[in-house]
Design a protein around this motif. Structure first.
Motif, short mmCIF file in Angstrom:
data_model
loop_
_atom_site.label_atom_id
_atom_site.label_comp_id
_atom_site.label_asym_id
_atom_site.label_seq_id
_atom_site.Cartn_x
_atom_site.Cartn_y
_atom_site.Cartn_z
N GLU A 117 0.85 -1.22 -0.12
CA GLU A 117 0.06 -0.11 0.19
C GLU A 117 0.77 1.47 0.05
O GLU A 117 0.49 2.22 -0.64
N PHE A 118 2.02 1.31 0.75
CA PHE A 118 2.79 2.42 0.54
C PHE A 118 3.42 2.50 -0.76
O PHE A 118 3.55 3.83 -1.15
N GLY A 119 3.82 1.63 -1.30
CA GLY A 119 4.36 1.77 -2.76
C GLY A 119 3.31 2.39 -3.70
O GLY A 119 3.54 3.30 -4.52
N GLU A 120 1.90 1.80 -3.62
CA GLU A 120 1.04 2.37 -4.35
C GLU A 120 0.77 3.87 -4.25
O GLU A 120 0.50 4.73 -4.87
N ILE A 121 0.67 4.26 -2.66
CA ILE A 121 0.47 5.57 -2.35
C ILE A 121 1.64 6.42 -2.83
O ILE A 121 1.38 7.53 -3.44
N LEU A 122 2.79 6.31 -2.66
CA LEU A 122 4.09 6.89 -3.01
C LEU A 122 4.01 6.97 -4.47
O LEU A 122 4.13 8.16 -5.09
N ALA A 123 3.56 5.91 -5.41
CA ALA A 123 3.18 6.25 -6.73
C ALA A 123 2.53 7.40 -7.11
O ALA A 123 2.66 8.24 -7.98
N LEU A 124 1.23 7.23 -6.63
CA LEU A 124 0.19 8.07 -6.81
C LEU A 124 0.38 9.60 -6.49
O LEU A 124 0.38 10.64 -7.03
N ALA A 125 1.10 9.57 -5.13
CA ALA A 125 1.69 11.18 -4.63
C ALA A 125 2.63 11.74 -5.78
O ALA A 125 2.78 12.96 -6.03
N ASN A 126 3.55 10.88 -6.22
CA ASN A 126 4.41 11.25 -7.09
C ASN A 126 3.91 11.83 -8.48
O ASN A 126 4.57 12.80 -9.11
N ALA A 127 2.66 11.37 -8.70
CA ALA A 127 2.10 11.73 -9.90
C ALA A 127 1.43 12.97 -9.67
O ALA A 127 0.74 13.73 -10.73
N LEU A 128 1.03 13.49 -8.56
CA LEU A 128 0.36 14.81 -8.24
C LEU A 128 1.40 15.80 -7.94
O LEU A 128 2.41 15.67 -7.62
N PRO A 129 0.71 17.10 -8.27
CA PRO A 129 1.80 18.25 -7.93
C PRO A 129 1.86 18.35 -6.43
O PRO A 129 0.89 18.09 -5.74
N GLY A 130 2.96 19.11 -6.16
CA GLY A 130 3.22 19.54 -4.65
C GLY A 130 4.38 18.60 -4.13
O GLY A 130 4.58 17.41 -4.66
N PRO A 131 4.84 19.08 -2.95
CA PRO A 131 5.76 18.36 -2.16
C PRO A 131 5.08 16.78 -1.80
O PRO A 131 4.14 16.57 -1.36
N ILE A 132 6.16 15.91 -1.94
CA ILE A 132 5.81 14.46 -1.84
C ILE A 132 5.52 14.16 -0.21
O ILE A 132 4.78 13.62 0.19
N ALA A 133 6.20 14.64 0.49
CA ALA A 133 6.30 14.46 2.06
C ALA A 133 4.78 15.02 2.54
O ALA A 133 4.22 14.38 3.25
N THR A 134 4.62 16.16 2.18
CA THR A 134 3.03 16.45 2.88
C THR A 134 2.03 15.91 2.20
O THR A 134 1.13 15.49 3.09
N LYS A 135 2.11 15.44 0.88
CA LYS A 135 1.03 14.58 0.49
C LYS A 135 1.26 13.14 1.02
O LYS A 135 0.17 12.81 1.61
N MET A 136 2.18 12.59 1.45
CA MET A 136 2.46 11.31 2.41
C MET A 136 1.81 11.60 3.74
O MET A 136 1.10 10.60 4.47
N ALA A 137 2.15 12.76 4.23
CA ALA A 137 1.66 13.03 5.69
C ALA A 137 0.19 13.25 5.68
O ALA A 137 -0.60 12.47 6.56
N ALA A 138 -0.25 13.73 4.85
CA ALA A 138 -1.83 13.98 4.61
C ALA A 138 -2.53 12.75 4.64
O ALA A 138 -3.64 12.46 5.00
#
Length: 199
Positions: free
Chosen positions: A48-69
């Motif tokens: 699940e972490f790998g899937e969310i990381l891939a989706l977060a990378n495809a979205l604009p903005g800082p990756i860390a804040t998207k993962m935190a959210a």
């Protein structure tokens, strides 16, 4: 301590810690978030972490804040997402405010330059370890030949042809969906053939 309070405490400590120790942005923060989310607190599975990381990378903005959210939202809904992001960025905001007056001095300081040079190899090793774990999962899911070919293809697209990472991620997500459906259909067909051929 009540479970709800404990959840918020763990989430806050985790996000603050990754915000403080994640020197250099996304590349150094992601392995730290993965360690807390997958290993320390077991909020997510590695898949699940790998899937969310891939989706977060495809979205604009800082990756860390998207993962935190995402972690906050999964754990405690909308308020959990807000709380998680605030706790993650608060240490950096505080440090920026405190060090703003000394930024010119620090920028030319040999000590700071030495610290940056010392941290860079650590970040490289952390990213390498995470890449190795994901590579193992990719090879396990696709097989060794296809896994290595796709890794080389991703390297070629990203480094040689300079394709935007979001496009590469979308391309591979699309292939993964097609591959998964094709494999599931093939398994169903085999099962039906076996059941039809049995006496």
């Amino acid at each position: 301590m009540k479970p709800r309070q404990r959840d918020y405490l763990d989430l806050g400590v985790s996000m603050a810690r990754t915000g403080v120790l994640g020197y250099g942005g996304g590349p150094s923060v992601i392995p730290l978030i993965r360690h807390d989310a997958v290993k320390r607190y077991q909020w997510l599975s590695d898949e699940e972490f790998g899937e969310i990381l891939a989706l977060a990378n495809a979205l604009p903005g800082p990756i860390a804040t998207k993962m935190a959210a995402y972690l906050g939202y999964k754990h405690r809904g909308t308020w959990g997402a807000v709380y998680s992001v605030v706790m993650h960025i608060f240490p950096s905001v505080l440090a920026m405010l405190l060090l703003l007056s000394a930024v010119n001095f620090l920028a030319g300081s040999r000590v700071v330059q030495g610290m940056i040079a010392g941290v860079s190899p650590v970040i490289a090793v952390m990213l390498g370890g995470m890449a190795y774990e994901f590579a193992k999962k990719g090879i396990k899911g696709l097989g060794i030949t296809a896994g290595i070919l796709f890794m080389l293809l991703a390297l070629l697209l990203l480094e040689v042809f300079q394709v935007h990472p979001a496009l590469v991620i979308v391309l591979f997500l699309g292939y993964g969906a097609v591959h998964y459906r094709a494999v599931a259909r093939l398994r169903r067909k085999r099962k039906q053939d076996q059941e039809g051929g049995s006496p």
